[in-house]
Scaffold this motif. Structure first.
Motif, PDB file in Angstrom:
ATOM      1  N   LYS A   1       0.839  -1.199   0.000  1.00 48.15           N
ATOM      2  CA  LYS A   1       0.000   0.000   0.000  1.00 48.15           C
ATOM      3  C   LYS A   1       0.873   1.249   0.000  1.00 48.15           C
ATOM      4  CE  LYS A   1      -0.365  -0.008   5.056  1.00 48.15           C
ATOM      5  NZ  LYS A   1      -1.275  -0.132   6.207  1.00 48.15           N
ATOM      6  N   VAL A   2       0.240   2.373  -0.299  1.00 43.92           N
ATOM      7  CA  VAL A   2       0.872   3.687  -0.170  1.00 43.92           C
ATOM      8  C   VAL A   2       0.160   4.413   0.957  1.00 43.92           C
ATOM      9  CG1 VAL A   2       1.277   5.914  -1.273  1.00 43.92           C
ATOM     10  CG2 VAL A   2       1.548   3.808  -2.585  1.00 43.92           C
ATOM     11  N   SER A   3       0.912   5.014   1.873  1.00 45.35           N
ATOM     12  CA  SER A   3       0.279   5.664   3.022  1.00 45.35           C
ATOM     13  C   SER A   3       1.167   6.779   3.552  1.00 45.35           C
ATOM     14  CB  SER A   3       0.025   4.653   4.138  1.00 45.35           C
ATOM     15  OG  SER A   3       1.248   4.229   4.720  1.00 45.35           O
ATOM     16  N   TRP A   4       0.557   7.648   4.355  1.00 41.93           N
ATOM     17  CA  TRP A   4       1.351   8.574   5.144  1.00 41.93           C
ATOM     18  C   TRP A   4       2.179   7.751   6.112  1.00 41.93           C
ATOM     19  CZ3 TRP A   4       1.320  13.531   3.747  1.00 41.93           C
ATOM     20  CH2 TRP A   4       0.188  14.049   3.129  1.00 41.93           C
ATOM     21  N   ASN A   5       3.387   8.198   6.418  1.00 37.43           N
ATOM     22  CA  ASN A   5       4.172   7.520   7.431  1.00 37.43           C
ATOM     23  C   ASN A   5       3.535   7.788   8.789  1.00 37.43           C
ATOM     24  OD1 ASN A   5       6.271   7.117   9.521  1.00 37.43           O
ATOM     25  ND2 ASN A   5       7.533   6.616   7.775  1.00 37.43           N
ATOM     26  N   GLY A   6       3.240   6.733   9.524  1.00 39.48           N
ATOM     27  CA  GLY A   6       2.502   6.890  10.770  1.00 39.48           C
ATOM     28  C   GLY A   6       3.332   6.830  12.021  1.00 39.48           C
ATOM     29  N   GLU A   7       4.639   6.967  11.936  1.00 37.74           N
ATOM     30  CA  GLU A   7       5.456   6.915  13.130  1.00 37.74           C
ATOM     31  C   GLU A   7       5.523   8.296  13.783  1.00 37.74           C
ATOM     32  OE1 GLU A   7       9.182   5.413  11.749  1.00 37.74           O
ATOM     33  OE2 GLU A   7       8.596   3.345  12.108  1.00 37.74           O
ATOM     34  N   ASN A   8       5.225   8.345  15.069  1.00 37.72           N
ATOM     35  CA  ASN A   8       5.361   9.615  15.781  1.00 37.72           C
ATOM     36  C   ASN A   8       6.819  10.036  15.858  1.00 37.72           C
ATOM     37  OD1 ASN A   8       2.694  10.447  16.594  1.00 37.72           O
ATOM     38  ND2 ASN A   8       2.626   8.600  17.841  1.00 37.72           N
ATOM     39  N   ASN A   9       7.699   9.070  15.986  1.00 36.33           N
ATOM     40  CA  ASN A   9       9.120   9.377  16.091  1.00 36.33           C
ATOM     41  C   ASN A   9       9.858   8.689  14.950  1.00 36.33           C
ATOM     42  OD1 ASN A   9      12.002   8.704  17.170  1.00 36.33           O
ATOM     43  ND2 ASN A   9      11.273  10.369  18.446  1.00 36.33           N
ATOM     44  N   ILE A  10      10.632   9.421  14.212  1.00 31.75           N
ATOM     45  CA  ILE A  10      11.331   8.879  13.052  1.00 31.75           C
ATOM     46  C   ILE A  10      12.753   8.498  13.465  1.00 31.75           C
ATOM     47  CG2 ILE A  10      11.979   9.290  10.646  1.00 31.75           C
ATOM     48  CD1 ILE A  10       8.956   9.334  11.243  1.00 31.75           C
TER      49      ILE A  10
ATOM     50  N   PRO B   1      -4.370   0.727  -1.433  1.00 35.45           N
ATOM     51  CA  PRO B   1      -3.818  -0.605  -1.741  1.00 35.45           C
ATOM     52  C   PRO B   1      -3.213  -0.636  -3.142  1.00 35.45           C
ATOM     53  CG  PRO B   1      -6.040  -0.757  -0.831  1.00 35.45           C
ATOM     54  CD  PRO B   1      -5.798   0.685  -1.140  1.00 35.45           C
ATOM     55  N   LEU B   2      -2.115  -1.334  -3.276  1.00 35.72           N
ATOM     56  CA  LEU B   2      -1.443  -1.437  -4.562  1.00 35.72           C
ATOM     57  C   LEU B   2      -2.112  -2.513  -5.411  1.00 35.72           C
ATOM     58  CD1 LEU B   2       2.253  -1.250  -3.365  1.00 35.72           C
ATOM     59  CD2 LEU B   2       0.948   0.545  -4.504  1.00 35.72           C
ATOM     60  N   THR B   3      -2.410  -2.168  -6.649  1.00 38.01           N
ATOM     61  CA  THR B   3      -2.994  -3.123  -7.585  1.00 38.01           C
ATOM     62  C   THR B   3      -1.890  -3.905  -8.280  1.00 38.01           C
ATOM     63  OG1 THR B   3      -2.961  -1.593  -9.450  1.00 38.01           O
ATOM     64  CG2 THR B   3      -4.875  -1.491  -7.983  1.00 38.01           C
ATOM     65  N   ASP B   4      -2.272  -4.902  -9.060  1.00 31.29           N
ATOM     66  CA  ASP B   4      -1.277  -5.648  -9.836  1.00 31.29           C
ATOM     67  C   ASP B   4      -0.564  -4.733 -10.825  1.00 31.29           C
ATOM     68  OD1 ASP B   4      -1.885  -7.985  -8.517  1.00 31.29           O
ATOM     69  OD2 ASP B   4      -3.254  -8.731 -10.070  1.00 31.29           O
ATOM     70  N   ASP B   5      -1.300  -3.765 -11.400  1.00 29.95           N
ATOM     71  CA  ASP B   5      -0.668  -2.799 -12.308  1.00 29.95           C
ATOM     72  C   ASP B   5       0.341  -1.935 -11.565  1.00 29.95           C
ATOM     73  OD1 ASP B   5      -2.120  -3.737 -14.446  1.00 29.95           O
ATOM     74  OD2 ASP B   5      -3.662  -2.175 -14.336  1.00 29.95           O
ATOM     75  N   ASP B   6      -0.011  -1.524 -10.332  1.00 31.25           N
ATOM     76  CA  ASP B   6       0.923  -0.752  -9.512  1.00 31.25           C
ATOM     77  C   ASP B   6       2.197  -1.551  -9.263  1.00 31.25           C
ATOM     78  OD1 ASP B   6      -0.864   1.374  -9.232  1.00 31.25           O
ATOM     79  OD2 ASP B   6      -1.729   0.554  -7.392  1.00 31.25           O
ATOM     80  N   LYS B   7       2.025  -2.813  -8.885  1.00 29.63           N
ATOM     81  CA  LYS B   7       3.177  -3.656  -8.557  1.00 29.63           C
ATOM     82  C   LYS B   7       4.069  -3.888  -9.773  1.00 29.63           C
ATOM     83  CE  LYS B   7       0.764  -5.869  -4.736  1.00 29.63           C
ATOM     84  NZ  LYS B   7       0.147  -7.120  -4.203  1.00 29.63           N
TER      85      LYS B   7
END
Length: 213
Positions: free
Chosen positions: A64-73, A91-97
């Motif tokens: 998937k593609v998402s915002w990074n959800g870590e409070n601390n990097i 979610p990544l599709t087969d075309d994305d992959k």
């Protein structure tokens, strides 16, 4: 900078930041197969490295593609968006992959004042509004990869561009015919991506609203 490409040679984490800072900017990088997280970031420099603030968008585990959800990097600053693991999950599709396997899948962050926009393969996906205090700050941009030793030898390409290459102002115009038996009101009429437009329909007495195009 660096001819627009980075080749992973060693190490578990790849973390590359621009030398220059920007008032408004777009950062784009391709993502590859492998690695845990690959993405791009916008960084607001603090008094110390630990005080830096980040906004990050990423490909996770080829899923998937998402915002990074870590409070601390990695103990080197904080994510301005906080814990957002469930926010903006694409979610990544087969075309994305397939594009990722070819190194042709791109993620982009665009920063203008205190607004951050996300594009995937040049298509607008999401927008975040930061605190107003960030509107006039300069920022640095870059790309990163965790579990980068799984992509050793792979080259990632990146582009640092003007924000205006992705964002343009448009005007919403009322084209209601003079005999439409009603009026509409539009606010605001001048908008950019991510803005909400309110349209109020006012039928004339004795008429019902039919359609809006």
């Amino acid at each position: 900078q660096n001819d627009g490409k980075i080749t992973q040679t060693s190490g578990a984490t790849q973390w590359v930041s621009s030398k220059d800072s920007y008032q408004s900017v777009a950062i784009t990088a391709n993502v590859l197969s492998g690695g845990n997280r690959q993405g791009v970031f916008i960084r607001f420099k603090g008094d110390t490295f630990a005080d830096d603030k980040y906004v990050m968008i990423q490909k996770e585990k080829d899923e998937k593609v998402s915002w990074n959800g870590e409070n601390n990097i990695w103990s080197n600053g904080s994510n301005l968006l906080g814990d957002v693991w469930t926010d903006y999950v694409n979610p990544l599709t087969d075309d994305d992959k397939a594009l990722i396997k070819e190194g042709k899948y791109e993620v982009t962050l665009v920063r203008v004042k205190n607004e951050i926009y996300v594009f995937v393969n040049g298509i607008y996906k999401d927008k975040k509004v930061l605190d107003a205090s960030y509107a006039d700050m300069e920022c640095y941009v870059g790309l990163y990869c965790t579990d980068a030793n799984k992509t050793t030898g792979a080259t990632r390409k990146f582009k640092i561009e003007n924000a205006s290459d992705y964002l343009s102002t448009v005007t919403v115009t009322d084209k209601t015919a003079t005999d439409a038996n009603g009026t509409i009101a539009i606010a605001p009429q001048t908008i950019v991506l991510g803005d909400t437009v309110e349209i109020t329909v006012n039928p004339a007495t004795g008429y019902l609203f039919d359609k809006l195009t």
